[in-house]
Structure formats: structure tokens, C-alpha cells
Scaffold this active site. Structure first.
Site, PDB file in Angstrom:
ATOM      1  N   GLU A  61      23.096  42.338  40.429  1.00  0.00           N
ATOM      2  CA  GLU A  61      24.372  42.193  41.137  1.00  0.00           C
ATOM      3  C   GLU A  61      25.020  40.891  40.715  1.00  0.00           C
ATOM      4  OE1 GLU A  61      26.597  42.150  45.474  1.00  0.00           O
ATOM      5  OE2 GLU A  61      24.597  43.045  45.295  1.00  0.00           O
ATOM      6  N   GLU A  86      24.689  34.334  41.379  1.00  0.00           N
ATOM      7  CA  GLU A  86      25.778  33.710  42.143  1.00  0.00           C
ATOM      8  C   GLU A  86      25.813  32.223  41.823  1.00  0.00           C
ATOM      9  OE1 GLU A  86      28.785  32.869  43.884  1.00  0.00           O
ATOM     10  OE2 GLU A  86      28.273  34.906  44.515  1.00  0.00           O
ATOM     11  N   ASP A 136      36.475  38.196  42.074  1.00  0.00           N
ATOM     12  CA  ASP A 136      37.766  37.501  42.176  1.00  0.00           C
ATOM     13  C   ASP A 136      38.799  38.298  41.390  1.00  0.00           C
ATOM     14  OD1 ASP A 136      39.947  35.715  42.042  1.00  0.00           O
ATOM     15  OD2 ASP A 136      38.613  33.995  42.166  1.00  0.00           O
ATOM     16  N   LYS A 140      47.392  36.740  40.067  1.00  0.00           N
ATOM     17  CA  LYS A 140      48.572  36.336  39.304  1.00  0.00           C
ATOM     18  C   LYS A 140      48.445  36.802  37.857  1.00  0.00           C
ATOM     19  CE  LYS A 140      49.622  32.263  42.109  1.00  0.00           C
ATOM     20  NZ  LYS A 140      49.808  30.789  42.128  1.00  0.00           N
ATOM     21  N   ASP A 172      39.311  45.620  46.240  1.00  0.00           N
ATOM     22  CA  ASP A 172      40.375  45.977  47.173  1.00  0.00           C
ATOM     23  C   ASP A 172      41.746  45.607  46.608  1.00  0.00           C
ATOM     24  OD1 ASP A 172      39.882  43.276  47.332  1.00  0.00           O
ATOM     25  OD2 ASP A 172      40.040  43.147  49.516  1.00  0.00           O
ATOM     26  N   THR A 209      31.109  45.702  53.888  1.00  0.00           N
ATOM     27  CA  THR A 209      31.107  44.308  54.303  1.00  0.00           C
ATOM     28  C   THR A 209      32.033  44.135  55.512  1.00  0.00           C
ATOM     29  OG1 THR A 209      32.981  43.684  52.907  1.00  0.00           O
ATOM     30  CG2 THR A 209      30.781  43.618  51.897  1.00  0.00           C
ATOM     31  N   LYS A 210      31.844  43.030  56.249  1.00  0.00           N
ATOM     32  CA  LYS A 210      32.730  42.739  57.381  1.00  0.00           C
ATOM     33  C   LYS A 210      34.168  42.600  56.908  1.00  0.00           C
ATOM     34  CE  LYS A 210      29.154  40.347  60.065  1.00  0.00           C
ATOM     35  NZ  LYS A 210      28.707  39.039  60.609  1.00  0.00           N
ATOM     36  N   PHE A 211      34.345  41.957  55.761  1.00  0.00           N
ATOM     37  CA  PHE A 211      35.682  41.790  55.185  1.00  0.00           C
ATOM     38  C   PHE A 211      36.298  43.152  54.881  1.00  0.00           C
ATOM     39  CE2 PHE A 211      38.261  41.506  51.298  1.00  0.00           C
ATOM     40  CZ  PHE A 211      39.216  40.581  51.683  1.00  0.00           C
ATOM     41  N   GLU A 212      35.484  44.041  54.308  1.00  0.00           N
ATOM     42  CA  GLU A 212      35.973  45.372  53.947  1.00  0.00           C
ATOM     43  C   GLU A 212      36.310  46.188  55.191  1.00  0.00           C
ATOM     44  OE1 GLU A 212      34.517  49.166  51.193  1.00  0.00           O
ATOM     45  OE2 GLU A 212      33.166  47.486  51.589  1.00  0.00           O
TER      46      GLU A 212
END
Length: 230
Positions: A61, A86, A136, A140, A172, A209-212
Site C-alpha cells: 500500500e 508512508e 494527493d 491545480k 474522490d 474511511t471516515k473522510f470517505e
């Protein structure tokens, strides 16, 4: 691709910025106590069957963030081994906390540049899968050249995946999803597993994920792409 376009793309993919952020007390404690147990030395060479003490499917990953999804996947799939990569130490510390608390033994970590690790430390045709979840997006247009999924990255994937090994990306950002779909689709060594030849439903093995979850509640889209090596 024209020579003028080529000149805009750096030789090395630098798809991240080293923003360390604040390390919590718990994360620092995990870094201090569990580094040798879970983290691998980017300067050393490893035989991963020896690292994990068994022969099992090996999945990488890239950019696991705070590690919660990786910990969930590893716990739910104990017959596979996972290498998480990471660069941000708070996330590495958080994942170590989870691994220790839950007694998860099938994960090892590189705190280093993922491209260098995959190029130099992963044997060719050795990976059952590669995950890239919510990288990421560099939204832009002038920064699109920093996106990790490009021709050179796809060529690296093809080298490192075993036959029928898969690459699974999720984003996303629709523009990035479309870009990844274009780049992956022109690689003859890969085929799209989507029945509609574009995006896949989120497979059960990829945790929300919580964000998702928050984004879905707000009506945001998420695009999953899964390609396999022929």
C-alpha cells in the site's frame, strides 16, 4: 507524447511533500517502542518470506495515511502479508499503535519514498497487489505533473506485479480518476476488471474511511479503478 510535454515531467516522481505535522504522545511512544518490530530499513535488502516467516500473497500500500484502512485490511485478511509505505511519521506512529493494540502481525512498514522502495527493494513479479487509496490529487493543472499515476509508474507496476496481480486505486477527484483511467488503459500488459471498462464498485476488502463516509454523506463521488496484469 510530444517532447515538449516530456520536458514538463520530472524524471523522478515527487508526488508528496514532507509535511511532518504534529506527532501525538501516543504516536511518539509507538515510534520509540515498536520501530524495530514493524519498520524496515530502506537501505537494507529483504527476502519478505523471511521477514514474515511464511510464503503468502504480498500486497503493497502506497501512502497509507494514518494506517486505519491498512490495519483493518490486514486484520480481515490474515492469509496475506502487507507492506505499507508512508513518508509521514505521525501516520507511521498511528499505524504502529493499531498493529500493537490489535496484535496484527502481517504488516511491515517503510517510512520512505514509495517509488524508491518499489524500484529498489521489491523483486520483479513478486506482488499480488498494489493499493493506492486517495493519493494527493494535485488538483491545480500546473501541479498535475506531480501525480504519481503516469506512464513510468505504470511500467514499474507491470514489472513488480506477478501474473494476474492487481493494481487498485481510489480517488474522490473525478479529474484524477479520469486521468488514471486513461493512463492505465493504454498499457497493454494490464486489463481493466470493470464490467463497463471504466470504474469498479468498491470491493469489500477496501474499508470506508471516515473522510470517505463524510464525503458520501455530502454527495461526493468516489472512483475505484482495478486493473490486473495479463
Amino acid at each position: 507524447m510530444s517532447s515538449s510535454q516530456n520536458s514538463l515531467i520530472p524524471q523522478r516522481i515527487r508526488s508528496f511533500i514532507r509535511r511532518q505535522g504534529r506527532v501525538t504522545q501516543g504516536q511518539q511512544q509507538a515510534l520509540d517502542q515498536h520501530w524495530d518490530k514493524y519498520c524496515l530499513d530502506p537501505k537494507a535488502d529483504y527476502v519478505f518470506t523471511q521477514v514474515f516467516g511464511r510464503v503468502a500473497p504480498l500486497i503493497v500500500e502506497i501512502g497509507f495515511g494514518n494506517g486505519e484502512s491498512l490495519a483493518k485490511m490486514a486484520a480481515a485478511n490474515p492469509d496475506s502479508d502487507y507492506i505499507g509505505i508512508e513518508v509521514h511519521r505521525p501516520g507511521v506512529g498511528h499505524l504502529m499503535m493499531l498493529l500493537d493494540q490489535q496484535g496484527i502481525s502481517n504488516v511491515r512498514i517503510f517510512c520512505h519514498d514509495a517509488i524508491e522502495i518499489i524500484e529498489q527493494k521489491i523483486a520483479d513479479a513478486s506482488l499480488a497487489g498494489v493499493h493506492l487509496f486517495f493519493p494527493d490529487p494535485w488538483p491545480k493543472k500546473k501541479h498535475h505533473k506531480r501525480r504519481i499515476v503516469r506512464q513510468s509508474f505504470v511500467e514499474l507496476l507491470v514489472r513488480k506485479l506477478e501474473p494476474d496481480g492487481y493494481f487498485h486505486a481510489a480517488t474522490d477527484w473525478q479529474n484524477y480518476a479520469e486521468s488514471m483511467l486513461t493512463v492505465l488503459s493504454v498499457e497493454p500488459a494490464l486489463y481493466n476488471t470493470s464490467s463497463t471498462d471504466d470504474y469498479c464498485e468498491r470491493p469489500e476488502y477496501r474499508p470506508l474511511t471516515k473522510f470517505e463516509q463524510r464525503g458520501i454523506r455530502l454527495g461526493h463521488g468516489v472512483w475505484d479503478l482495478i486493473f490486473r496484469k495479463r
